[in-house]
Every structure is written in C-alpha cells, then in structure tokens.
Design a protein around this motif. Structure first.
Motif, PDB file in Angstrom:
ATOM      1  N   MET A   1     -25.246   5.158   1.670  1.00 36.05           N
ATOM      2  CA  MET A   1     -24.992   6.080   0.570  1.00 36.05           C
ATOM      3  C   MET A   1     -25.627   5.583  -0.724  1.00 36.05           C
ATOM      4  O   MET A   1     -26.112   6.392  -1.537  1.00 36.05           O
ATOM      5  CB  MET A   1     -23.478   6.281   0.398  1.00 36.05           C
ATOM      6  CG  MET A   1     -23.094   7.355  -0.624  1.00 36.05           C
ATOM      7  SD  MET A   1     -23.966   8.932  -0.439  1.00 36.05           S
ATOM      8  CE  MET A   1     -23.599   9.315   1.277  1.00 36.05           C
TER       9      MET A   1
ATOM     10  N   SER B   1     -24.881  16.663   8.884  1.00 32.19           N
ATOM     11  CA  SER B   1     -24.106  15.677   8.127  1.00 32.19           C
ATOM     12  C   SER B   1     -24.906  15.143   6.952  1.00 32.19           C
ATOM     13  O   SER B   1     -24.391  15.009   5.833  1.00 32.19           O
ATOM     14  CB  SER B   1     -23.689  14.523   9.042  1.00 32.19           C
ATOM     15  OG  SER B   1     -22.836  14.977  10.071  1.00 32.19           O
TER      16      SER B   1
ATOM     17  N   SER C   1     -24.352  16.001   2.775  1.00 30.07           N
ATOM     18  CA  SER C   1     -24.227  14.884   1.838  1.00 30.07           C
ATOM     19  C   SER C   1     -25.231  15.003   0.696  1.00 30.07           C
ATOM     20  O   SER C   1     -24.884  14.805  -0.475  1.00 30.07           O
ATOM     21  CB  SER C   1     -24.431  13.565   2.588  1.00 30.07           C
ATOM     22  OG  SER C   1     -24.251  12.472   1.719  1.00 30.07           O
TER      23      SER C   1
ATOM     24  N   THR D   1     -24.148  17.821  -1.628  1.00 27.16           N
ATOM     25  CA  THR D   1     -22.938  17.495  -2.375  1.00 27.16           C
ATOM     26  C   THR D   1     -23.223  16.464  -3.464  1.00 27.16           C
ATOM     27  O   THR D   1     -22.715  16.584  -4.590  1.00 27.16           O
ATOM     28  CB  THR D   1     -21.841  16.981  -1.425  1.00 27.16           C
ATOM     29  OG1 THR D   1     -21.646  17.922  -0.365  1.00 27.16           O
ATOM     30  CG2 THR D   1     -20.527  16.810  -2.159  1.00 27.16           C
TER      31      THR D   1
ATOM     32  N   GLY E   1     -19.904  11.339  -1.711  1.00 24.12           N
ATOM     33  CA  GLY E   1     -21.026  11.195  -0.792  1.00 24.12           C
ATOM     34  C   GLY E   1     -20.579  10.755   0.587  1.00 24.12           C
ATOM     35  O   GLY E   1     -21.007  11.305   1.609  1.00 24.12           O
TER      36      GLY E   1
ATOM     37  N   SER F   1     -18.668  13.585   2.294  1.00 26.13           N
ATOM     38  CA  SER F   1     -19.531  14.653   2.807  1.00 26.13           C
ATOM     39  C   SER F   1     -20.377  14.185   3.983  1.00 26.13           C
ATOM     40  O   SER F   1     -20.591  14.922   4.945  1.00 26.13           O
ATOM     41  CB  SER F   1     -20.426  15.193   1.685  1.00 26.13           C
ATOM     42  OG  SER F   1     -21.163  14.155   1.061  1.00 26.13           O
ATOM     43  N   LEU F   2     -20.837  12.929   3.935  1.00 25.16           N
ATOM     44  CA  LEU F   2     -21.659  12.405   5.026  1.00 25.16           C
ATOM     45  C   LEU F   2     -20.869  12.325   6.329  1.00 25.16           C
ATOM     46  O   LEU F   2     -21.409  12.538   7.418  1.00 25.16           O
ATOM     47  CB  LEU F   2     -22.197  11.020   4.645  1.00 25.16           C
ATOM     48  CG  LEU F   2     -23.235  10.387   5.580  1.00 25.16           C
ATOM     49  CD1 LEU F   2     -24.516  11.220   5.630  1.00 25.16           C
ATOM     50  CD2 LEU F   2     -23.557   8.969   5.134  1.00 25.16           C
TER      51      LEU F   2
ATOM     52  N   ILE G   1     -17.452  20.255  -0.810  1.00 21.47           N
ATOM     53  CA  ILE G   1     -18.013  20.041   0.526  1.00 21.47           C
ATOM     54  C   ILE G   1     -17.912  21.316   1.357  1.00 21.47           C
ATOM     55  O   ILE G   1     -18.830  21.634   2.131  1.00 21.47           O
ATOM     56  CB  ILE G   1     -17.309  18.860   1.222  1.00 21.47           C
ATOM     57  CG1 ILE G   1     -17.619  17.563   0.478  1.00 21.47           C
ATOM     58  CG2 ILE G   1     -17.737  18.743   2.687  1.00 21.47           C
ATOM     59  CD1 ILE G   1     -16.792  16.364   0.935  1.00 21.47           C
TER      60      ILE G   1
END
Length: 362
Positions: free
Chosen positions: A108, A139, A143, A146, A164, A167-168, A249
C-alpha cells in the motif's frame, strides 16, 4: 491512440498499449500487430476494449497511475495470498497468513507513493488491455479508485493507508467461497446468493485479528455491501451506522464491477456506469459521495469515440479536471460521417452549447 471495442478491431491494427496477464506481466507488447485469431482469443479472455494505434491520434497518450513494477508486485501479492486461501478452502483446511498485514502494508505504501505522483489526476478505467482475472484486478482497481478519492478529499497518509488496505482487501472473504460458484455465468439460486453474501463476514473474521492490520480495514470488508437505506448486507445497517470508508469503497466497488468484463456481460463504459450509480444516490449510496465521485472520474475516457450534438464525430484527446464531463474532442468526421481533411479540436468547457450526444462503440 484510440480506444476501441475488441469486437470492432480488425486484423492489421497495432496495439498502442501492452496486454498484461493476471500477474502484471506483459503478454503482448506495444506495436504488436493484431491478427484475427489474436482478436478472437482476447475476446475469449474477457478483454472488451483495446487501445489501438491510430494516425489521427498518434500524439494522444494515456498514462497509468501505477508503475509497471508496482502493478506487477500488487497483482503477484494479491494472487499469491488469495490463492493460498482459496487452496485451503478447496481442501477444507484452516489457513492463516501471519505476514498479510506487513505484506499488504508495504504494498500500500508503494501504491500511495505512485498515486501521489499523479495527484489531481482523474479516475480512469483500469481494465483496458488486462486479461479477465476479476477478483485480483478488481481488488487492485477498487484500491486505486478509493485512494485517489481519499487524496482528493484531503486524507492524510495514515488515513490513506487504512482506507487503502480496507479497499485492497475488501473482497478477501471471497477466498472462502467455492470458486466455481463465484465464476457462475448464469443466475444464482437464492441459497447460492446467500452463500456468496457470506464473503463480507468471512472477510471481517479473516482481517480483524491480523497483526499490522487496522481494525477499520476489517470493518470495510464487513460493510462494503451495506447500503444507506438498510437494503444491503450482511446486517442491513443504515446511514450513519456504516463507516464512512465503507461508503466510499461501496461506490468504487460498484463502479469497477460495472466497468469490468464479467462472465455474464460485457464491461460498461464510465458514463453508463455513472448513470446507474446515480439512480442509487440517496438510497443505496450517499448523494454527496456519488457527486464527488462523478467529479473525479473521467466519464469519457481518453481515446473513446464520441458524437457531438452538432452531428460531428471525434475522439476524446484530453480531460478537463475541473469539468470531466466536458473533455477536449478532436473532430474527425463531419455531420454526414465524412472524414474531414483538417481535424480540429473542440474544448467543451469553452463551447458550452456543444455537448457529447453519445459514445460511438464502433
């Protein structure tokens, strides 16, 4: 370069951007000439749109927000860790990943650094020229979207790390669902749909006690299918009961799902997905967040062919960040669809009586 539906591509055209596989490795490089067999194969693999070299737009470039190195690292880590969980599920074994928080935390940081180098950039489609590996690419896309929204909102780095990661890993619970069920092209039975809905609870349980993983990230996995009117799942909570990060998200997740090729339908273009999102404003999604999302998305992506209300047709060559719905269009044909000898550009922010009438998909 020009963005064309793969169904409209013909033998002899050349790629303007490379094709990547599920690990971010280039399968077909830039300038590769397409044959009909290659075009057919790309369609079978779920590539609905391609960036093609075009003499009328050879000066037009679409810059990716992630470097090739970050993209490869991201897709490799997602595929590796998700794959381990899927394998354990298939063998009906319990599995933990003690390095999950550290691995994805480091990843990230790379993603945030790359996106920071494009601060102020609009959200562009991430699924062009990528093979259809929905869970992994989705995915990563969610991310990216977002984090870009978070930056536009003024989030600090710590906040970006949390949203992050949330969302990932929002769909990590899907690794506990039967893979064949997730890939099912036809309609699901009520029982099958209930099973898929459990991925939110599975995701929460997988992340909540993970070392180096913010608890809010686990709640993002838990709540990203909740809706502000209480019609979502798994708990049917409403409005202020849903964490703000999960609301962001939810929008990015829905948008990417609609603009990504699925086994049961082709990918939508951004303006089509945006219309559907807006029908849920105030009921499914927070109205202010939907409006903010619209203002930060390239509704008409660079390279797409459009028809203006004057009857002429052209290609979007640039996006106006302050008014993404009014891009710059290079006009190539007149109102009778005849090619013009001298293409010219129309900046829709300066010619307010001119607007995009429709997107041409051929």
């Amino acid at each position: 370069m020009r963005l064309l539906p793969t169904t409209s591509c013909v033998s002899g055209m050349r790629l303007a951007k490379p094709i990547f596989n599920e690990e971010g490795v280039i399968l077909l490089g830039r300038h590769v000439e397409l044959s009909q067999s290659l075009i057919n194969r790309l369609q079978q693999l779920g590539v609905d749109y391609l960036y093609i070299e075009d003499p009328d737009t050879e000066d037009v470039e679409v810059e990716d927000v992630l470097s090739d190195e970050t993209k490869r690292r991201a897709l490799t880590e997602i595929r590796t860790h998700f794959g381990l969980f899927m394998e354990a599920t298939a063998k009906k074994k319990f599995s933990r990943a003690p390095t999950l928080g550290k691995t994805f935390g480091d990843l990230m940081k790379m993603i945030i650094d790359d996106i920071s180098g494009h601060r102020g950039a609009l959200i562009m489609l991430m699924n062009m020229n990528v093979l259809n590996t929905y869970v992994y690419q989705h995915s990563l896309n969610v991310s990216i979207y977002t984090v870009m929204l978070g930056m536009a909102n003024g989030f600090n780095r710590e906040e970006l790390m949390v949203i992050g990661l949330g969302s990932l890993l929002h769909d990590i619970g899907k690794t506990k669902i039967n893979w064949q069920l997730l890939q099912r092209p036809g309609p699901l039975s009520p029982d099958e749909y209930e099973e898929i809905k459990k991925h939110t609870e599975y995701g929460y349980k997988m992340l909540k006690d993970e070392p180096n993983m913010p608890l809010i990230a686990a709640h993002c996995a838990f709540q990203h299918h909740e809706r502000i009117d209480g019609s979502g799942y798994p708990r049917g909570i409403k409005g202020g009961e849903i964490h703000d990060y999960a609301k962001w998200i939810a929008i990015a997740d829905s948008y990417d799902a609609m603009t990504t090729h699925r086994s049961f339908r082709r990918a939508m273009l951004p303006h089509q997905a945006m219309e559907i999102l807006f029908t849920g404003a105030g009921t499914l999604y927070d109205t202010k967040k939907i409006a903010f999302f619209r203002d930060n998305v390239a509704i008409y992506p660079i390279g797409v062919t459009v028809k203006l209300n004057t009857g002429v047709k052209g290609v979007v060559t640039d996006i106006n960040p302050s008014a993404p719905q009014r891009p710059v269009v290079r006009v190539l044909t007149d109102e009778h669809n005849r090619r013009i000898s001298q293409p010219y550009e129309v900046d829709l922010t300066k010619q307010l009586t001119v607007m995009i009438d429709q997107v041409e998909l051929a």
